[in-house]
Scaffold this motif. Structure first.
Motif, PDB file in Angstrom:
ATOM      1  N   LEU A 610      -4.279  -7.686  13.462  1.00 44.67           N
ATOM      2  CA  LEU A 610      -3.238  -6.721  13.810  1.00 44.67           C
ATOM      3  C   LEU A 610      -3.586  -5.921  15.063  1.00 44.67           C
ATOM      4  N   GLY A 611      -4.821  -5.454  15.151  1.00 43.38           N
ATOM      5  CA  GLY A 611      -5.218  -4.638  16.284  1.00 43.38           C
ATOM      6  C   GLY A 611      -4.557  -3.274  16.266  1.00 43.38           C
ATOM      7  N   SER A 612      -4.854  -2.456  17.279  1.00 41.42           N
ATOM      8  CA  SER A 612      -4.287  -1.103  17.362  1.00 41.42           C
ATOM      9  C   SER A 612      -2.775  -1.125  17.480  1.00 41.42           C
ATOM     10  N   SER A 613      -2.265  -2.025  18.314  1.00 42.31           N
ATOM     11  CA  SER A 613      -0.812  -2.080  18.508  1.00 42.31           C
ATOM     12  C   SER A 613      -0.097  -2.495  17.232  1.00 42.31           C
ATOM     13  N   GLY A 614      -0.698  -3.377  16.448  1.00 39.81           N
ATOM     14  CA  GLY A 614      -0.089  -3.792  15.193  1.00 39.81           C
ATOM     15  C   GLY A 614       0.030  -2.651  14.210  1.00 39.81           C
ATOM     16  N   PHE A 615      -1.010  -1.816  14.121  1.00 42.92           N
ATOM     17  CA  PHE A 615      -0.941  -0.668  13.219  1.00 42.92           C
ATOM     18  C   PHE A 615       0.082   0.361  13.701  1.00 42.92           C
ATOM     19  N   GLN A 616       0.242   0.494  15.020  1.00 50.33           N
ATOM     20  CA  GLN A 616       1.283   1.378  15.536  1.00 50.33           C
ATOM     21  C   GLN A 616       2.671   0.905  15.111  1.00 50.33           C
ATOM     22  N   GLU A 617       2.910  -0.396  15.206  1.00 50.58           N
ATOM     23  CA  GLU A 617       4.201  -0.956  14.792  1.00 50.58           C
ATOM     24  C   GLU A 617       4.439  -0.756  13.298  1.00 50.58           C
ATOM     25  N   LEU A 618       3.395  -0.914  12.513  1.00 53.69           N
ATOM     26  CA  LEU A 618       3.538  -0.733  11.065  1.00 53.69           C
ATOM     27  C   LEU A 618       3.933   0.695  10.724  1.00 53.69           C
ATOM     28  N   GLN A 619       3.350   1.666  11.424  1.00 55.57           N
ATOM     29  CA  GLN A 619       3.703   3.062  11.163  1.00 55.57           C
ATOM     30  C   GLN A 619       5.179   3.317  11.426  1.00 55.57           C
ATOM     31  N   GLY A 620       5.701   2.701  12.508  1.00 54.14           N
ATOM     32  CA  GLY A 620       7.106   2.891  12.825  1.00 54.14           C
ATOM     33  C   GLY A 620       8.036   2.248  11.819  1.00 54.14           C
ATOM     34  N   GLY A 621       7.567   1.202  11.145  1.00 58.40           N
ATOM     35  CA  GLY A 621       8.421   0.501  10.188  1.00 58.40           C
ATOM     36  C   GLY A 621       8.468   1.140   8.818  1.00 58.40           C
ATOM     37  N   MET A 622       7.530   2.064   8.527  1.00 62.41           N
ATOM     38  CA  MET A 622       7.499   2.700   7.196  1.00 62.41           C
ATOM     39  C   MET A 622       8.313   3.987   7.237  1.00 62.41           C
ATOM     40  N   MET A 623       9.476   3.944   6.608  1.00 66.24           N
ATOM     41  CA  MET A 623      10.381   5.092   6.664  1.00 66.24           C
ATOM     42  C   MET A 623      10.622   5.731   5.296  1.00 66.24           C
ATOM     43  N   ALA A 624      10.568   4.923   4.229  1.00 61.86           N
ATOM     44  CA  ALA A 624      10.896   5.436   2.891  1.00 61.86           C
ATOM     45  C   ALA A 624       9.683   5.292   1.971  1.00 61.86           C
ATOM     46  N   GLU A 625       9.842   5.760   0.750  1.00 60.72           N
ATOM     47  CA  GLU A 625       8.761   5.677  -0.225  1.00 60.72           C
ATOM     48  C   GLU A 625       8.460   4.221  -0.563  1.00 60.72           C
ATOM     49  N   LEU A 626       7.159   3.890  -0.649  1.00 53.36           N
ATOM     50  CA  LEU A 626       6.716   2.524  -0.896  1.00 53.36           C
ATOM     51  C   LEU A 626       6.280   2.358  -2.345  1.00 53.36           C
ATOM     52  N   LYS A 627       6.325   1.094  -2.808  1.00 55.12           N
ATOM     53  CA  LYS A 627       5.918   0.766  -4.175  1.00 55.12           C
ATOM     54  C   LYS A 627       4.487   0.252  -4.253  1.00 55.12           C
ATOM     55  N   LEU A 628       3.768   0.274  -3.153  1.00 56.86           N
ATOM     56  CA  LEU A 628       2.434  -0.321  -3.092  1.00 56.86           C
ATOM     57  C   LEU A 628       1.489   0.277  -4.130  1.00 56.86           C
TER      58      LEU A 628
END
Length: 732
Positions: A610-628
């Motif tokens: 993923l690298g740094s840029s991948g984790f940045q993209e993941l942060q932007g995609g998480m908007m609501a409560e997760l079931k993880l």
């Protein structure tokens, strides 16, 4: 000066020795009040506890007898230590410090009253008067008593010996009255609460606390195992594990070429015997305790699951284990025909209870398999039969076995109870695997788990691809099917993209599959695209696929992005997905972020680049409560962006229990980002693995981290200081 033991500790030691050596004191012991009985249980070794519990259960049917008279309880307990009081180590009765007792005889009034001060059993000092106790003149304490009056010669001087008995009786009587005045004899009793001198007493409605004591003994002896098991009966699992240790020790001795004796006569080492309370001293009642036969006879009835090496697969072992009721049997290193008879006798001996049979590291011939399966087939007709059958890390004598042994084929076709079949790491070829699958399919088997992992079966389902020459995808459940199959494990089978194309047609006959594992196969993007029609059809029908494992399949970001888009639109979303060890790069982050917002509970994306840029993209995609509930993001070289992702993840996933963020090149400053999120979060996180990150200076952050705990245990798993200088390597 060494500390003088208390009377309680001396009594417990005496009871323990009597029980281990076969003394008949059980009736006296279980009449003790629970204030004495419970501490006694916690101090007994397993052998003494076993005898005590078994005799109590035998006499009372697990319930203490009624018509209990507590007036003899204390004297019964103290009488156990009469040998101690008369021994060289305690010639003076007042050398045994029961508790300091202050006696005060009132100057006026009749009857006399006593005021007694003793520590209670919970450490609190209690001062209580004993009112109305008539003390006869001959029981009065001596006003001029001094310690020199009770020297060693009091046992040889008649006048002093009589005086000693009077003081001893008064001392015991006074303690008994003190216990009564503290109401120790009136808790949890059935019927009226009467003084022991005024009427009969019924036995207490006691809750025996044996199970927690057995759990403590198990944890003390096998601390690494206790966290992995949750048995219904800790006594049973203790003696089963002990018996397994005894059999393992005996097998090592029997495997020595010079050994030519009986297996039952093998002497077990002192390390095993001491664990159960046997000190190895010569005693007529315990002289046979060091033999394997003794332990099989005494504890074989607790055996439900055992592992036996080939040297123990004999008629003698069957006789030794005749009291067992085995449910699971694991056989190791079976190599020759001579073991067959012993195995069949053992199976026949446990035919009413045995449901699981496993072979590990064996070399099996077709004749052996045929004889075994014929026996199992007969057993399945007579009883419930084998439910779990496994052959792993083994091989067949006949190289390149092309077809199933006749007995095994009959067993798979007719084994009405078979639920799980595991043929793992057995060097099986495609024709063998194909025959297994087709036999189960043609018999419409009720099997629920099929594990063919770690073999070499490329091309095993080629005939299924030929069945659909029209190019259309057939309907799920068409024709014969494995309606009960829930788990299919094909990990590490050298499968390629063509095999996956055939697999999708075979899966049509498995309509209720829940878990599919095709990890460690080079299926590439073309292979995963072949499965997408199956996933789409399963989604349309709201079928039960919940767990998909695609680790190390040489996938790329393009293929996985297409897969994630399909999975994100499932009507019944996946619960578990593993894409670990495929180099996908940061381009998969957008699709992965969208997928995180589905109902996924367990996600493994470790080592996908993923690298740094991948984790940045993941942060932007998480908007609501997760079931993880669990997530693995290790080995992704995310740096400080990994910490920022974790901070947001913790705040959005209240059900999150475990996170693996190891080896991500995070600087030690990442702790200042992660720690505040952990402090304010009200979730259930129990473990956050941060090992493998090069942190040389953690000391400055320890005060901040010490507050981050869950149920008294640290949440953060930090790297060792010495690991900071170690070279980092996350290559496969």
């Amino acid at each position: 000066m060494r500390e003088v033991p208390s009377l309680i500790s001396l009594c417990i030691e005496a009871v323990k020795n009597e029980l281990v050596q076969g003394g008949d004191i059980v009736t006296a012991v279980f009449e003790l009040p629970y204030e004495l009985f419970d501490p006694l249980l916690s101090k007994l070794p397993p052998l003494a506890l076993q005898k005590l519990q078994s005799e109590i259960c035998e006499k009372t049917g697990r319930h203490p007898p009624f018509n209990y008279d507590p007036s003899s309880t204390l004297i019964t307990f103290l009488s156990v230590t009469s040998k101690i009081a008369a021994s060289d180590s305690a010639t003076n009765i007042f050398d045994i410090p029961l508790y300091p007792v202050k006696r005060m005889v009132s100057s006026v009034g009749s009857p006399r009253t006593l005021s007694t001060q003793i520590p209670s059993f919970w450490g609190e000092t209690v001062k209580t008067p004993i009112v109305g106790c008539q003390i006869s003149p001959w029981m009065q304490p001596f006003e001029d008593q001094n310690d020199h009056e009770f020297a060693d010669d009091c046992f040889t001087n008649g006048r002093k010996r009589a005086r000693f008995r009077r003081i001893e009786f008064f001392f015991f009587f006074q303690l008994h009255e003190v216990l009564w005045s503290l109401n120790l004899f009136s808790r949890d009793y059935v019927g009226e609460h009467k003084h022991p001198n005024n009427g009969n007493f019924r036995f207490p409605n006691r809750h025996w606390n044996f199970d927690s004591v057995w759990r403590g003994l198990f944890k003390l002896r096998w601390p690494d195992l206790v966290v992995w098991i949750q048995p219904v009966d800790w006594q049973q699992i203790y003696w089963e594990t002990h018996l397994q240790d005894c059999l393992d020790e005996a097998a090592e001795i029997a495997l020595i070429p010079s050994f030519n004796g009986c297996i039952g006569d093998i002497q077990l080492p002192d390390t095993v015997l001491k664990c159960i309370g046997f000190d190895g001293q010569d005693n007529p009642l315990t002289s046979n305790c060091s033999k394997l036969s003794y332990h099989c006879q005494q504890f074989g009835c607790f055996a439900r699951c055992l592992r036996l090496q080939n040297i123990l697969c004999t008629a003698e072992t069957c006789h030794l284990l005749r009291n067992g009721k085995l449910k699971r049997l694991v056989l190791r290193w079976i190599r020759s025909r001579e073991h067959v008879d012993g195995i069949c006798k053992l199976l026949n001996q446990n035919k009413e209870t045995l449901t699981s049979l496993e072979f590990i590291h064996c070399k099996l011939s077709s004749d052996f398999v045929n004889a075994l399966c014929d026996f199992l087939l007969i057993k399945s007709v007579q009883t419930d039969g084998i439910q779990n059958f496994s052959i792993s890390a083994s091989s067949f004598v006949e190289n390149n076995l092309l077809s199933l042994p006749v007995g095994l084929e009959s067993f798979l076709s007719s084994g009405r109870s078979l639920c799980s079949l595991k043929l793992c790491d057995n060097q099986l070829g495609p024709k063998f695997a194909n025959r297994v699958f087709n036999t189960l399919l043609n018999a419409s088997s009720s099997i629920s788990v099929l594990d063919l992992s770690e073999n070499n079966i490329s091309g095993w389902l080629s005939n299924f691809n030929k069945r659909s020459s029209s190019g259309t995808f057939p309907s799920l459940g068409m024709g014969k099917s494995l309606q009960s199959l829930r788990v299919l494990n094909l990990r590490g089978n050298n499968l390629c993209k063509d095999d996956v194309d055939s697999l999708r047609y075979a899966l049509v006959h498995v309509p209720y599959l829940e878990v599919l594992d095709i990890s460690d196969n080079s299926i590439e993007d073309e292979g995963i695209r072949s499965l997408i029609p199956y996933f789409s059809d399963a989604s349309e029908r709201c079928l039960s696929l919940a767990d998909l494992n695609l680790e190390n399949c040489e996938l790329s970001g393009n293929g996985v992005t297409q897969l994630l888009d399909t999975l994100s639109n499932f009507r019944r979303p996946l619960k578990c997905l593993s894409l670990a060890d495929n180099f996908l790069g940061s381009q998969v982050a957008v699709a992965l972020g969208k997928f995180l917002n589905s109902s996924i509970e367990v996600l493994n994306v470790g080592g996908i680049g993923l690298g740094s840029s991948g984790f940045q993209e993941l942060q932007g995609g998480m908007m609501a409560e997760l079931k993880l509930v669990k997530i693995n993001i290790s080995k992704n070289r995310g740096g400080i962006e990994t910490a920022k992702f974790l901070s947001k993840l913790i705040s959005l996933a209240p059900e999150l229990i475990e996170v693996n963020a190891a080896s991500n090149f995070m600087p030690v400053e990442a702790l200042t980002i992660i720690s505040p999120a952990l402090k304010v979060a009200e979730g259930k996180l129990q473990r956050l693995d941060l090992t493998g990150n090069p942190w040389a200076d953690q000391a400055a952050y320890m005060s901040m981290l010490s507050e981050i705990k869950r149920k008294g245990r640290p949440i953060l798993i930090l790297p060792l200081p010495s690991a900071a200088d170690a070279p980092y390597d996350d290559d496969p």
